[in-house]
Enzyme design. Structure first.
Site, mmCIF file in Angstrom:
data_model
loop_
_atom_site.group_PDB
_atom_site.id
_atom_site.type_symbol
_atom_site.label_atom_id
_atom_site.label_comp_id
_atom_site.label_asym_id
_atom_site.label_seq_id
_atom_site.Cartn_x
_atom_site.Cartn_y
_atom_site.Cartn_z
ATOM 1 N N GLU A 200 59.762 60.742 43.558
ATOM 2 C CA GLU A 200 58.921 60.128 42.537
ATOM 3 C C GLU A 200 59.461 58.718 42.300
ATOM 4 O O GLU A 200 60.527 58.541 41.723
ATOM 5 C CB GLU A 200 58.961 60.956 41.251
ATOM 6 C CG GLU A 200 58.025 60.481 40.162
ATOM 7 C CD GLU A 200 58.095 61.367 38.934
ATOM 8 O OE1 GLU A 200 58.027 60.828 37.816
ATOM 9 O OE2 GLU A 200 58.241 62.600 39.080
ATOM 10 N N ASP B 261 59.417 57.085 28.880
ATOM 11 C CA ASP B 261 60.773 57.037 29.425
ATOM 12 C C ASP B 261 61.816 56.796 28.345
ATOM 13 O O ASP B 261 61.627 55.984 27.441
ATOM 14 C CB ASP B 261 60.877 55.939 30.491
ATOM 15 C CG ASP B 261 59.973 56.216 31.682
ATOM 16 O OD1 ASP B 261 59.886 57.399 32.061
ATOM 17 O OD2 ASP B 261 59.366 55.282 32.211
#
Length: 256
Positions: free
Chosen positions: A46, A57
Site C-alpha cells: 500500500e 493518518d
C-alpha cells in the site's frame, strides 16, 4: 484477473499488506522500500501518496508525508519512479491517498497514468460513496483499477453491505474509529471482525490501524483474511540508512 484477486485466490489467510510512504525516507527510496517489502514477505504493498492534510493518518505517517513532500515527492515524480517498477515488483500495488492532489492532477488522467505504470487499485478515504457511484467509480473501473472502501466498528450493517458491494479487491476494516498508529486492544476488535466474517461479504477483509507486531497481526488474522501494517513500519524506517536490513528485521518479527 487483477493481481489483487489473484492474490486472494492463492492465499486466503494471513495476507500481509504493508504501507509505505512514497519518497520516504529519501526521495528515491520508493522502489528500494518496495523491493525490500516484497523480498521479505509482504503480499501486497500500500503505497502512500504524501499529502499535507492526511485526515486518517496519525502523527508518524503525517511526519513521513511531511518529509516526503520536503524531499520533493509529487504524483508526477511517483509515476516516473513506478514507470519500470513492474520489471522487479510482482506483488499487487495499491495507491493510498486523498482526493485533493488527485483532482489537481486530473482524476481521469491520474487513473490512466496509475494503470499504465502497473498500479492495481486505489484507497481514497475522502471519496464519498455517492460521488464514487455517480462520477468516479466508472472512471476507476474503465482503467482496470480496484477500489477499496473503509468500514469501522460504527458502520451500520446496511452500509457495510453497500460498501462491500461497491469495493473490489478487498474491504478495509478499520479496527476502531481513530487515526493510524493508535494503540488498540485487539481482543476488543475481535467481536467486530467476527461480525464481518459472519456477514458473508463479497470481498476478502484486511484489518488496519493498530497492527504492529506478530501478536497483533496473528490476532487480526484470526477472523479476517489478513492485516495492514503502516505506522510501525514507518517508525522502523525512520533514520535508517539500510532499508533492506531494516525491512528484513521488521518483517521477520511479524511473520516468524
Amino acid at each position: 484477473m487483477s493481481r489483487i484477486k489473484d492474490l486472494f485466490e492463492r492465499k486466503s489467510k494471513n495476507v500481509l499488506n504493508v504501507y509505505c510512504t512514497a519518497g520516504y525516507p529519501q526521495l528515491n527510496s520508493t522502489i528500494e522500500v518496495m523491493k525490500a517489502l516484497q523480498e521479505n514477505g509482504a503480499d501486497l504493498i500500500e503505497l502512500g501518496m504524501p499529502y499535507s492534510d492526511p485526515l486518517a493518518d496519525g502523527p508518524v505517517i503525517q511526519h513521513s508525508s511531511t518529509v516526503a513532500l520536503a524531499n520533493g515527492m509529487t504524483i508526477e515524480t511517483l509515476f516516473a519512479q513506478l514507470k519500470d517498477a513492474r520489471n522487479e515488483i510482482t506483488v499487487p500495488i495499491i495507491l493510498m491517498g486523498y482526493m485533493n492532489p488527485v483532482l489537481q492532477y486530473g482524476f481521469e488522467h491520474f487513473c490512466k497514468d496509475a494503470a499504465a505504470v502497473g498500479v492495481d487499485g486505489l484507497i481514497l478515504p475522502d471519496l464519498p460513496e455517492y460521488e464514487f457511484e455517480t462520477e468516479y467509480g466508472a472512471i476507476i473501473k474503465a482503467n482496470g483499477l480496484d477500489f477499496v472502501f473503509l468500514v469501522t466498528p460504527e458502520t451500520s450493517y446496511e452500509r457495510i453491505k453497500k460498501l462491500d458491494s461497491l469495493s473490489t479487491g478487498f474491504l478495509y476494516a478499520v479496527s476502531s474509529s481513530s487515526t493510524t498508529g493508535s494503540d488498540k486492544n485487539m481482543t476488543d476488535v475481535n467481536a467486530y471482525l467476527l461480525k464481518l466474517k459472519n456477514m458473508q461479504l463479497k470481498n476478502p477483509v484486511l484489518v488496519g490501524f493498530g497492527i504492529k507486531d506478530k501478536q497483533t497481526f496473528d490476532t487480526a488474522c484470526a477472523n479476517a483474511n489478513g492485516a495492514i501494517i503502516g505506522t510501525a513500519y514507518i517508525k522502523a524506517l525512520e533514520g535508517t540508512v539500510d532499508v533492506a536490513g531494516t525491512t528484513k528485521k521488521f518483517l521477520s518479527g511479524v511473520l516468524s
